[in-house]
Write a protein that holds these residues in place. Structure first.
Motif, mmCIF file in Angstrom:
data_model
loop_
_atom_site.group_PDB
_atom_site.id
_atom_site.type_symbol
_atom_site.label_atom_id
_atom_site.label_comp_id
_atom_site.label_asym_id
_atom_site.label_seq_id
_atom_site.Cartn_x
_atom_site.Cartn_y
_atom_site.Cartn_z
ATOM 1 N N VAL A 72 -12.713 4.577 6.382
ATOM 2 C CA VAL A 72 -12.301 3.784 5.214
ATOM 3 C C VAL A 72 -13.141 4.159 4.001
ATOM 4 O O VAL A 72 -12.614 4.400 2.899
ATOM 5 C CB VAL A 72 -12.417 2.277 5.516
ATOM 6 C CG1 VAL A 72 -12.183 1.464 4.246
ATOM 7 C CG2 VAL A 72 -11.427 1.870 6.595
ATOM 8 N N GLY B 108 -4.008 3.299 -3.500
ATOM 9 C CA GLY B 108 -4.516 2.409 -2.473
ATOM 10 C C GLY B 108 -3.951 2.730 -1.100
ATOM 11 O O GLY B 108 -3.071 3.570 -0.949
ATOM 12 N N VAL C 146 -13.285 0.220 -7.073
ATOM 13 C CA VAL C 146 -12.703 0.098 -5.740
ATOM 14 C C VAL C 146 -12.536 -1.383 -5.446
ATOM 15 O O VAL C 146 -13.466 -2.164 -5.623
ATOM 16 C CB VAL C 146 -13.600 0.757 -4.669
ATOM 17 C CG1 VAL C 146 -13.022 0.524 -3.274
ATOM 18 C CG2 VAL C 146 -13.751 2.245 -4.939
ATOM 19 N N SER D 118 0.823 -1.207 0.000
ATOM 20 C CA SER D 118 0.000 0.000 0.000
ATOM 21 C C SER D 118 0.861 1.262 0.000
ATOM 22 O O SER D 118 0.498 2.277 -0.589
ATOM 23 C CB SER D 118 -0.943 0.003 1.208
ATOM 24 O OG SER D 118 -0.222 0.129 2.419
ATOM 25 N N ASN E 267 -7.195 0.547 -4.320
ATOM 26 C CA ASN E 267 -7.135 -0.716 -3.592
ATOM 27 C C ASN E 267 -7.131 -0.440 -2.094
ATOM 28 O O ASN E 267 -6.379 0.414 -1.620
ATOM 29 C CB ASN E 267 -5.865 -1.481 -3.962
ATOM 30 C CG ASN E 267 -5.894 -2.007 -5.382
ATOM 31 O OD1 ASN E 267 -6.383 -3.089 -5.649
ATOM 32 N ND2 ASN E 267 -5.359 -1.214 -6.306
ATOM 33 N N VAL E 268 -7.969 -1.161 -1.357
ATOM 34 C CA VAL E 268 -8.005 -1.059 0.098
ATOM 35 C C VAL E 268 -7.595 -2.417 0.661
ATOM 36 O O VAL E 268 -8.275 -3.419 0.440
ATOM 37 C CB VAL E 268 -9.396 -0.673 0.620
ATOM 38 C CG1 VAL E 268 -9.358 -0.501 2.139
ATOM 39 C CG2 VAL E 268 -9.893 0.598 -0.058
ATOM 40 N N LEU F 185 -11.473 -4.117 -2.553
ATOM 41 C CA LEU F 185 -11.250 -4.331 -1.133
ATOM 42 C C LEU F 185 -10.699 -5.738 -0.915
ATOM 43 O O LEU F 185 -11.319 -6.725 -1.339
ATOM 44 C CB LEU F 185 -12.553 -4.150 -0.344
ATOM 45 C CG LEU F 185 -13.106 -2.721 -0.245
ATOM 46 C CD1 LEU F 185 -13.903 -2.364 -1.492
ATOM 47 C CD2 LEU F 185 -13.985 -2.561 0.978
ATOM 48 N N ALA G 57 -5.912 -0.444 5.490
ATOM 49 C CA ALA G 57 -6.894 -0.147 6.536
ATOM 50 C C ALA G 57 -6.586 -1.008 7.752
ATOM 51 O O ALA G 57 -6.565 -2.237 7.670
ATOM 52 C CB ALA G 57 -8.308 -0.423 6.033
ATOM 53 N N GLN H 155 -12.260 7.520 2.548
ATOM 54 C CA GLN H 155 -11.030 7.509 1.770
ATOM 55 C C GLN H 155 -11.220 6.873 0.404
ATOM 56 O O GLN H 155 -10.448 7.132 -0.524
ATOM 57 C CB GLN H 155 -9.913 6.792 2.534
ATOM 58 C CG GLN H 155 -9.358 7.587 3.701
ATOM 59 C CD GLN H 155 -7.982 7.102 4.112
ATOM 60 O OE1 GLN H 155 -7.127 6.796 3.282
ATOM 61 N NE2 GLN H 155 -7.751 7.038 5.419
ATOM 62 N N CYS H 156 -12.253 6.029 0.273
ATOM 63 C CA CYS H 156 -12.517 5.415 -1.031
ATOM 64 C C CYS H 156 -13.007 6.433 -2.052
ATOM 65 O O CYS H 156 -12.882 6.208 -3.256
ATOM 66 C CB CYS H 156 -13.562 4.301 -0.882
ATOM 67 S SG CYS H 156 -12.954 2.819 -0.051
#
Length: 260
Positions: free
Chosen positions: A51, A39, A86, A32, A65-66, A88, A42, A54-55
């Motif tokens: 979260v 990305g 997005v 990250s 990317n999370v 996850l 988290a 921030q997306c």
């Protein structure tokens, strides 16, 4: 929304048993940081509201990317990801989303186009809360997620090209379905999903008007996959026998007229 460390860690996340979870978290952190413009990591000190913020919103563009670390995120509200593209990523068995509020809505709605969710464990202790995940964005996906004691697992409601892949439903407290595809959703894939619940009217249910879904390699302990014959679905390699039916979806009640 309160976030706290995982109170029920899996055997793989206990110190001294298997260091791979720590290694994966460190690797995600490094990744990250490397792609910080696309990305972020988290961690449990971030609330789910932070979260989601921030997306970004549906007006934003570009991939994001999370990467979720080990831990438990407690939902006290329902959240929607409206930004497209997005992605996850959770650590299977170690990233947990749980809910303790009864609001009759999904925990998480994926409304953005090409949103994907991978490797999350969902725990939902409340009654009549709807599906844990609702998918309305086209070409979105839910894969390798676990659903434990959820009221329902997944509902796809509209859009097209969604993918439900290799998910595991341990138990549902609803009696109608574990996975439902409704609102004229088209051209999707449901493959490799496992559903343990044995008392459902339909393990996987496709409402009439949903067309051209591929149903392949799903293992349902009830052997109960229901769809309409004239909607052009392709069914193969599922456990039990899929039933070809005329079906309607009426506020959680399934009525049916069997063709054969």
């Amino acid at each position: 929304m309160k976030v706290r460390p995982n109170r029920n860690p899996t055997p793989f996340s206990r110190p001294g048993v298997d260091p791979r979870i720590r290694f994966i978290t460190q690797a995600l952190d490094a990744l990250s940081r490397k792609i910080s413009d696309r990305g972020f990591l988290a961690t449990p000190d971030m609330s789910m509201r932070d979260v989601i913020a921030q997306c970004g919103t549906k007006s934003d563009s570009g991939d994001i990317n999370v990467f979720f670390s080990e831990g438990t995120w407690t939902f006290r509200d329902n959240f929607t990801i409206s930004r497209p593209r997005v992605y996850l990523w959770g650590i299977p068995g170690a990233t947990v989303f749980e809910r303790h509020v009864d609001n009759g809505k999904p925990m998480l709605t994926l409304s953005g186009r090409e949103v994907s969710l991978n490797g999350i464990r969902f725990e939902d202790s409340k009654e009549d809360t709807g599906a844990a995940i609702k998918v309305t964005g086209g070409r979105s996906s839910v894969s390798q997620c676990v659903f434990d004691d959820c009221y329902r697992a997944i509902e796809v409601a509209g859009g097209g090209g969604q993918r439900l892949l290799d998910n595991y439903v341990i138990s549902c407290r609803a009696t109608d379905f574990a996975i439902a595809i409704t609102n004229r959703s088209t051209d999707g894939i449901a493959s490799g999903n496992v559903i343990e619940q044995a008392s459902l009217a339909a393990d996987i249910f496709l409402d009439s008007g949903c067309k051209r879904w591929v149903l392949s390699g799903n293992q349902t302990f009830n052997g109960n996959i229901r769809y309409t014959e004239t909607d052009g679905h392709v069914e193969s390699g599922n456990s039990g026998s899929a039933a070809v039916e005329t079906v309607t979806f009426e506020t959680g009640v399934i009525s049916r007229e069997v063709f054969r």
